[in-house]
Design an enzyme around this catalytic site. Sequence first.
Site, PDB file in Angstrom:
ATOM      1  N   HIS A  41       0.796  -1.227   0.000  1.00 37.25           N
ATOM      2  CA  HIS A  41       0.000   0.000   0.000  1.00 37.25           C
ATOM      3  C   HIS A  41       0.828   1.276   0.000  1.00 37.25           C
ATOM      4  O   HIS A  41       0.311   2.354  -0.308  1.00 37.25           O
ATOM      5  CB  HIS A  41      -0.935   0.024   1.220  1.00 37.25           C
ATOM      6  N   ARG A  42       2.117   1.218   0.311  1.00 34.11           N
ATOM      7  CA  ARG A  42       2.905   2.447   0.418  1.00 34.11           C
ATOM      8  C   ARG A  42       3.149   3.076  -0.949  1.00 34.11           C
ATOM      9  O   ARG A  42       3.448   2.387  -1.917  1.00 34.11           O
ATOM     10  CB  ARG A  42       4.243   2.165   1.114  1.00 34.11           C
TER      11      ARG A  42
END
Length: 380
Positions: free
Chosen positions: A217-218
Amino acid sequence: MKIITIIGARPQIIKAAAISRAIKNKFSKEIKEVIVHTGQHYDANMSAVFFEELEIPKPDYNLNVGSGKHGEQTAKMLSGIEEIIENEKPQALLVYGDTNSTIAGSLAAAKIGVPVVHIEAGLRSYNKSMPEELNRISCDHMSTLLFSPTEQGVSNLQKEGFQLGNEGPYSIDNPKVYHCGDIMFDNSTYFAEKANTDSEGLKEVDFNTPYILTTIHRNANTDDPIALNNIFKAITYLAKEKSETIILPLHPRTKKMMDQLLTEELQTKLKDLPNVKIIDPVSFLEMIALEKNAKLILTDSGGVQKEAYFFKKPSLILRPETEWVEIVAQGAAILCDADYDRIVAAYEHFIQLDNIEFPHIFGDGMAAEFICNEIITHIK
């Protein structure tokens, strides 16, 4: 005593469950909690469902700031929290972790003279290009009570000039530092059994088949074409050449970036691999169930790499550094970044190990009660 609790992102909502539970069960006569949701993350999957399943009181205030540039988002929170502090007149303001909600709450309270209580103090990745690193450092230096989940966190604070063993009265100029254990360990311990029975949303997952749990998700991974392709090249290799089942709960934004940035060859391979199972975002209890039953965890999430340790699962960290240095030092995790060769090598390393040690480095599962006791004792 009245305290304001600031939450805004999904991990903070989960962490807040431990403190709210401790207040309800043991400190309801001593502490009145006012919950402020900044609205940094706010949709059914990212927020509301967590209040329901973790039995957290609904927020007394919601600022509904939504997404936006860092400055714009933080400014809206700062203004809204300041007004709430002036209306509620709390004895302390409690913040978690390292988000924009955290820095906004700390700034608002410190400038008015309300003591800031920082939970997850002292964590450092030593990478100031990460907004989270700037937030956590700034918040620590505005706090009166600093609760570190690990001994390394306390050591980090000492290096920055914090003194241990200070005597009261405590203030921003005379803060107190604690090694208290991790409230996420409190939660994981408390909800672990419930997660076994409350995971009906995972019908597509066969817990009897070994699998690798993966989360991505980063922005550094999702928005970088090279990084994203390297990660999915490794995933397809593990699925095709090693016959591993991959379970990937995927946020819609990550899916969107995959559609935009992955090569056509990789997208075709993923579609042709039935053992790569991309599923919708999951709740906290469902995530615990997935973590407990995984053989290995591949993640760029700070929270998930730590929870992997709680459940004695080795993890491959898709980042160049981590604030949870203890789990790497212990040999329970390997920093791979978004590097295909390092991911594959780390997988081979763990697959060949017969025994990995997971000593208790995150406390005894009673951190929330300890924190509440210290707030009552030292905040006047």
